[in-house]
Design a protein around this motif. Sequence first.
Motif, PDB file in Angstrom:
ATOM      1  N   LEU A 243      -8.725  54.563  32.971  1.00 53.45           N
ATOM      2  CA  LEU A 243      -8.226  53.203  32.778  1.00 53.45           C
ATOM      3  C   LEU A 243      -7.965  52.537  34.127  1.00 53.45           C
ATOM      4  CD1 LEU A 243      -5.614  53.777  29.913  1.00 53.45           C
ATOM      5  CD2 LEU A 243      -7.870  52.712  29.701  1.00 53.45           C
ATOM      6  N   SER A 244      -8.197  51.235  34.178  1.00 52.23           N
ATOM      7  CA  SER A 244      -7.940  50.499  35.413  1.00 52.23           C
ATOM      8  C   SER A 244      -6.440  50.392  35.663  1.00 52.23           C
ATOM      9  CB  SER A 244      -8.521  49.091  35.314  1.00 52.23           C
ATOM     10  OG  SER A 244      -7.806  48.322  34.360  1.00 52.23           O
ATOM     11  N   VAL A 245      -6.065  50.051  36.885  1.00 48.58           N
ATOM     12  CA  VAL A 245      -4.656  49.881  37.230  1.00 48.58           C
ATOM     13  C   VAL A 245      -4.021  48.796  36.355  1.00 48.58           C
ATOM     14  CG1 VAL A 245      -3.055  49.120  39.038  1.00 48.58           C
ATOM     15  CG2 VAL A 245      -4.880  50.746  39.579  1.00 48.58           C
ATOM     16  N   LYS A 246      -4.762  47.735  36.108  1.00 47.43           N
ATOM     17  CA  LYS A 246      -4.254  46.653  35.273  1.00 47.43           C
ATOM     18  C   LYS A 246      -3.999  47.137  33.846  1.00 47.43           C
ATOM     19  CE  LYS A 246      -5.197  41.946  33.694  1.00 47.43           C
ATOM     20  NZ  LYS A 246      -6.127  40.789  33.758  1.00 47.43           N
ATOM     21  N   GLN A 247      -4.944  47.909  33.301  1.00 47.40           N
ATOM     22  CA  GLN A 247      -4.776  48.437  31.945  1.00 47.40           C
ATOM     23  C   GLN A 247      -3.577  49.390  31.855  1.00 47.40           C
ATOM     24  OE1 GLN A 247      -8.874  49.918  31.674  1.00 47.40           O
ATOM     25  NE2 GLN A 247      -9.174  48.637  29.824  1.00 47.40           N
ATOM     26  N   ILE A 248      -3.448  50.223  32.869  1.00 47.48           N
ATOM     27  CA  ILE A 248      -2.326  51.172  32.884  1.00 47.48           C
ATOM     28  C   ILE A 248      -0.998  50.432  32.988  1.00 47.48           C
ATOM     29  CG2 ILE A 248      -1.203  52.966  34.272  1.00 47.48           C
ATOM     30  CD1 ILE A 248      -3.996  54.086  34.827  1.00 47.48           C
ATOM     31  N   ALA A 249      -0.970  49.385  33.784  1.00 41.18           N
ATOM     32  CA  ALA A 249       0.248  48.578  33.904  1.00 41.18           C
ATOM     33  C   ALA A 249       0.662  48.040  32.542  1.00 41.18           C
ATOM     34  CB  ALA A 249       0.036  47.443  34.892  1.00 41.18           C
ATOM     35  N   LEU A 250      -0.292  47.497  31.801  1.00 43.45           N
ATOM     36  CA  LEU A 250       0.014  46.938  30.482  1.00 43.45           C
ATOM     37  C   LEU A 250       0.383  48.033  29.486  1.00 43.45           C
ATOM     38  CD1 LEU A 250      -2.817  44.242  30.244  1.00 43.45           C
ATOM     39  CD2 LEU A 250      -0.396  43.872  30.739  1.00 43.45           C
ATOM     40  N   PHE A 264       5.346  51.207  42.008  1.00 38.97           N
ATOM     41  CA  PHE A 264       4.744  52.528  42.193  1.00 38.97           C
ATOM     42  C   PHE A 264       4.766  52.924  43.668  1.00 38.97           C
ATOM     43  CE2 PHE A 264       1.662  55.875  42.366  1.00 38.97           C
ATOM     44  CZ  PHE A 264       1.675  56.450  41.100  1.00 38.97           C
ATOM     45  N   ARG A 265       4.354  51.990  44.513  1.00 40.61           N
ATOM     46  CA  ARG A 265       4.292  52.297  45.946  1.00 40.61           C
ATOM     47  C   ARG A 265       5.690  52.529  46.514  1.00 40.61           C
ATOM     48  NH1 ARG A 265       0.147  49.684  50.201  1.00 40.61           N
ATOM     49  NH2 ARG A 265       0.728  50.977  51.987  1.00 40.61           N
ATOM     50  N   GLN A 266       6.657  51.755  46.057  1.00 37.09           N
ATOM     51  CA  GLN A 266       8.018  51.893  46.563  1.00 37.09           C
ATOM     52  C   GLN A 266       8.613  53.260  46.225  1.00 37.09           C
ATOM     53  OE1 GLN A 266      10.740  48.943  45.065  1.00 37.09           O
ATOM     54  NE2 GLN A 266      12.434  49.620  46.355  1.00 37.09           N
ATOM     55  N   LEU A 267       8.353  53.746  45.013  1.00 37.59           N
ATOM     56  CA  LEU A 267       8.949  54.997  44.575  1.00 37.59           C
ATOM     57  C   LEU A 267       8.115  56.228  44.893  1.00 37.59           C
ATOM     58  CD1 LEU A 267      10.490  53.953  41.131  1.00 37.59           C
ATOM     59  CD2 LEU A 267      11.624  54.163  43.332  1.00 37.59           C
ATOM     60  N   GLU A 268       6.791  56.074  44.949  1.00 35.64           N
ATOM     61  CA  GLU A 268       5.922  57.224  45.174  1.00 35.64           C
ATOM     62  C   GLU A 268       5.381  57.317  46.597  1.00 35.64           C
ATOM     63  OE1 GLU A 268       5.504  59.588  42.982  1.00 35.64           O
ATOM     64  OE2 GLU A 268       6.731  58.497  41.517  1.00 35.64           O
ATOM     65  N   GLY A 269       5.531  56.236  47.358  1.00 36.50           N
ATOM     66  CA  GLY A 269       5.064  56.241  48.737  1.00 36.50           C
ATOM     67  C   GLY A 269       3.559  56.117  48.877  1.00 36.50           C
ATOM     68  N   GLN A 274      -4.382  55.622  45.257  1.00 34.65           N
ATOM     69  CA  GLN A 274      -4.226  56.785  46.131  1.00 34.65           C
ATOM     70  C   GLN A 274      -3.694  57.985  45.349  1.00 34.65           C
ATOM     71  OE1 GLN A 274      -1.662  54.904  49.037  1.00 34.65           O
ATOM     72  NE2 GLN A 274      -3.306  54.740  50.547  1.00 34.65           N
ATOM     73  N   PHE A 275      -2.759  57.726  44.432  1.00 34.05           N
ATOM     74  CA  PHE A 275      -2.243  58.799  43.587  1.00 34.05           C
ATOM     75  C   PHE A 275      -3.360  59.382  42.729  1.00 34.05           C
ATOM     76  CE2 PHE A 275      -0.528  60.437  39.626  1.00 34.05           C
ATOM     77  CZ  PHE A 275       0.537  61.228  40.038  1.00 34.05           C
ATOM     78  N   ARG A 276      -4.203  58.489  42.170  1.00 32.74           N
ATOM     79  CA  ARG A 276      -5.317  58.956  41.332  1.00 32.74           C
ATOM     80  C   ARG A 276      -6.272  59.821  42.124  1.00 32.74           C
ATOM     81  NH1 ARG A 276      -8.178  54.695  37.593  1.00 32.74           N
ATOM     82  NH2 ARG A 276      -7.005  55.749  35.929  1.00 32.74           N
TER      83      ARG A 276
END
Length: 284
Positions: A243-250, A264-269, A274-276
Amino acid sequence: MNEHIFLPKPLFPRHICFPDYIGGFSEFPDHLVNREFQTQEFNLHRNYNLHVVLDGKGCLVTEGKRYELGKGQGFLYGPGMRQKYYSDASEPWNIRWIHFYGERLEELLDSRGLDEPWLFSLSNLSSIESLIEKLLSLGRTYQIDDEYTVASTLYELLTRLQTTSDRLNVPINYASDKIRAVANYVRSHSHESFSIDKAAALAGYSTHYFSRKFGQTFGKSFPDFLLEARLIQAKRLLASTQLSVKQIALETGFSQASYFSACFRQLEGMTPLQFRSLHRIGEE
């Protein structure tokens, strides 16, 4: 003594506290109250119920435990609570009660009586008794101009009650159990639109009380807990789907992909992509 005094609604609607019903019993060994949860009797689904024992003795029963109460002791029920208490037959209590309501009472009373009855012992009964008798006297001859004296007298009584009392019953963690149950529900439904008001309603508490108890139980605020639950779900989808980032967000309850990525970036760094890349299916 067998006295019941009902007071009219005040003209000013936002007193911190105001009595709805006051009275007392003495020499009445048959005094027994057994009210169900959210009873509307005497508006107790909205009102607090305070009792102070001036003499004699009686008992209160809650969650299978029985507490004997005597002179200088009392109890407070918050709105909607199941209530069971009764006078001793051989030494009936001389008791006074005040049913009251108001603005921000949870803060004034430090949430006492909301998840279980608050049982207390007074170090200075005479000061509390004199304030109760003043309320009764005002109630017997109540006039419109007495409204502010009644409100201020009850306020003094409630604040003095807290500074001159010791708790009798050990707190039971029913509130924490309810809040944990709601937290589990939130985790499994974190993709839905969820406000703290909705979560508090599920627990059966006000937003203020729920927020405070939630922080005590989990060591974090409800919004932070909800965000964590959504990001955990997002990480699962990033690692196991295309799934795309947009789809996952929804899919995980975020209204905007940009906000999801920022959180995500604030909490996961790192960014979601990049996580994927670090957790692709089949890689270890």
